[in-house]
Design a protein around this motif. Structure first.
Motif, PDB file in Angstrom:
ATOM      1  N   UNK A  13       0.828  -1.347   0.016  1.00 55.37           N
ATOM      2  CA  UNK A  13       0.084  -0.028   0.111  1.00 55.37           C
ATOM      3  C   UNK A  13       0.880   1.301  -0.045  1.00 55.37           C
ATOM      4  N   UNK A  14       1.949   1.100   0.354  1.00 59.23           N
ATOM      5  CA  UNK A  14       2.976   2.370   0.734  1.00 59.23           C
ATOM      6  C   UNK A  14       3.251   3.012  -0.835  1.00 59.23           C
ATOM      7  N   UNK A  17      -0.947   5.562  -4.463  1.00 57.20           N
ATOM      8  CA  UNK A  17      -1.705   6.843  -4.282  1.00 57.20           C
ATOM      9  C   UNK A  17      -3.027   6.733  -3.328  1.00 57.20           C
ATOM     10  N   UNK A  18      -3.057   7.515  -2.820  1.00 62.23           N
ATOM     11  CA  UNK A  18      -4.597   7.377  -1.700  1.00 62.23           C
ATOM     12  C   UNK A  18      -5.556   6.946  -2.367  1.00 62.23           C
ATOM     13  N   UNK A  19      -5.875   7.343  -3.480  1.00 69.22           N
ATOM     14  CA  UNK A  19      -7.078   7.138  -4.249  1.00 69.22           C
ATOM     15  C   UNK A  19      -7.103   5.612  -4.630  1.00 69.22           C
ATOM     16  N   UNK A  20      -5.633   5.165  -5.017  1.00 69.31           N
ATOM     17  CA  UNK A  20      -5.693   3.734  -5.443  1.00 69.31           C
ATOM     18  C   UNK A  20      -5.875   2.800  -4.186  1.00 69.31           C
ATOM     19  N   UNK A  21      -5.381   3.231  -3.038  1.00 68.41           N
ATOM     20  CA  UNK A  21      -5.479   2.349  -1.694  1.00 68.41           C
ATOM     21  C   UNK A  21      -7.015   2.242  -1.351  1.00 68.41           C
ATOM     22  N   UNK A  22      -7.925   3.368  -1.757  1.00 67.58           N
ATOM     23  CA  UNK A  22      -9.138   3.388  -1.670  1.00 67.58           C
ATOM     24  C   UNK A  22      -9.674   2.372  -2.560  1.00 67.58           C
ATOM     25  N   UNK A  23      -9.233   2.442  -3.717  1.00 67.70           N
ATOM     26  CA  UNK A  23      -9.702   1.681  -4.792  1.00 67.70           C
ATOM     27  C   UNK A  23      -9.593   0.110  -4.255  1.00 67.70           C
ATOM     28  N   UNK A  51       4.540   9.436   3.814  1.00 64.33           N
ATOM     29  CA  UNK A  51       5.310   8.411   4.358  1.00 64.33           C
ATOM     30  C   UNK A  51       6.597   8.484   4.759  1.00 64.33           C
ATOM     31  N   UNK A  52       7.021   7.785   5.945  1.00 60.05           N
ATOM     32  CA  UNK A  52       8.412   8.144   6.539  1.00 60.05           C
ATOM     33  C   UNK A  52       8.993   6.792   7.073  1.00 60.05           C
ATOM     34  N   UNK A  72       7.735   6.063  -1.982  1.00 65.28           N
ATOM     35  CA  UNK A  72       6.588   5.879  -1.090  1.00 65.28           C
ATOM     36  C   UNK A  72       5.473   6.985  -1.335  1.00 65.28           C
ATOM     37  N   UNK A  73       4.150   6.675  -1.446  1.00 64.39           N
ATOM     38  CA  UNK A  73       3.012   7.574  -2.021  1.00 64.39           C
ATOM     39  C   UNK A  73       2.143   7.748  -0.990  1.00 64.39           C
ATOM     40  N   UNK A  74       1.891   6.610  -0.027  1.00 65.11           N
ATOM     41  CA  UNK A  74       0.696   6.495   1.044  1.00 65.11           C
ATOM     42  C   UNK A  74       1.125   6.082   2.313  1.00 65.11           C
ATOM     43  N   UNK A  75       0.498   6.468   3.300  1.00 68.51           N
ATOM     44  CA  UNK A  75       0.619   5.908   4.747  1.00 68.51           C
ATOM     45  C   UNK A  75      -0.277   6.560   5.632  1.00 68.51           C
ATOM     46  N   UNK A  76      -0.499   5.943   6.639  1.00 68.19           N
ATOM     47  CA  UNK A  76      -1.459   6.582   7.863  1.00 68.19           C
ATOM     48  C   UNK A  76      -0.739   6.068   9.178  1.00 68.19           C
ATOM     49  N   UNK A  77      -0.801   7.103   9.834  1.00 65.95           N
ATOM     50  CA  UNK A  77      -0.203   6.866  11.183  1.00 65.95           C
ATOM     51  C   UNK A  77      -1.293   5.673  12.146  1.00 65.95           C
TER      52      UNK A  77
END
Length: 133
Positions: A13-14, A17-23, A51-52, A72-77
């Protein structure tokens, strides 16, 4: 789509892009019966939401990955992942921290000193709604 399933998204998932993660989450939910499980790894994020890695060489590694075409394109704490998954039709079942992972998997094998990645966290979620959602 009527069978309970297990889907694993580890180290994936990292790079989306966020839209692709949602998809992706939508596709999994529509392809699996309610009660199915999604096991995933997720990158932590910095104060700007990027993302870090959380290491001294974070910028250097991110630059190298970007040059290699693996940005890295997406992450969430960890604190934000539960709500993100809930918005996508999932219920968080487990989100073990490093201490819990060490206690459950490393300590019984007497591997207490093995390093664990501090920048990626794991989660197990349950699909709440199926194809009609």
């Amino acid at each position: 789509s009527d069978a309970r399933s297990v889907v694993v998204a580890e180290g994936l998932l990292m790079y989306l892009a966020e839209a692709a993660v949602t998809g992706f989450l939508t596709s999994v939910r529509r392809s699996c019966a309610p009660g199915s499980r999604l096991a995933l790894s997720c990158m932590d994020v910095d104060d700007a939401g990027r993302p870090r890695l959380g290491t001294r060489v974070d910028g250097t590694i991110r630059l190298g990955l970007r040059l290699a075409g693996e940005s890295f394109r997406w992450g969430a704490g960890p604190a934000d992942l539960r709500a993100f998954l809930a918005d996508a039709g999932y219920r968080m079942l487990a989100q073990p921290d490093l201490a819990a992972l060490r206690e459950r998997y490393l300590d019984p094998l007497e591997l207490r000193d093995e390093p664990l990645s501090p920048y990626e966290h794991l989660a197990l979620a349950e699909v709440l709604s199926g194809p009609e959602a």
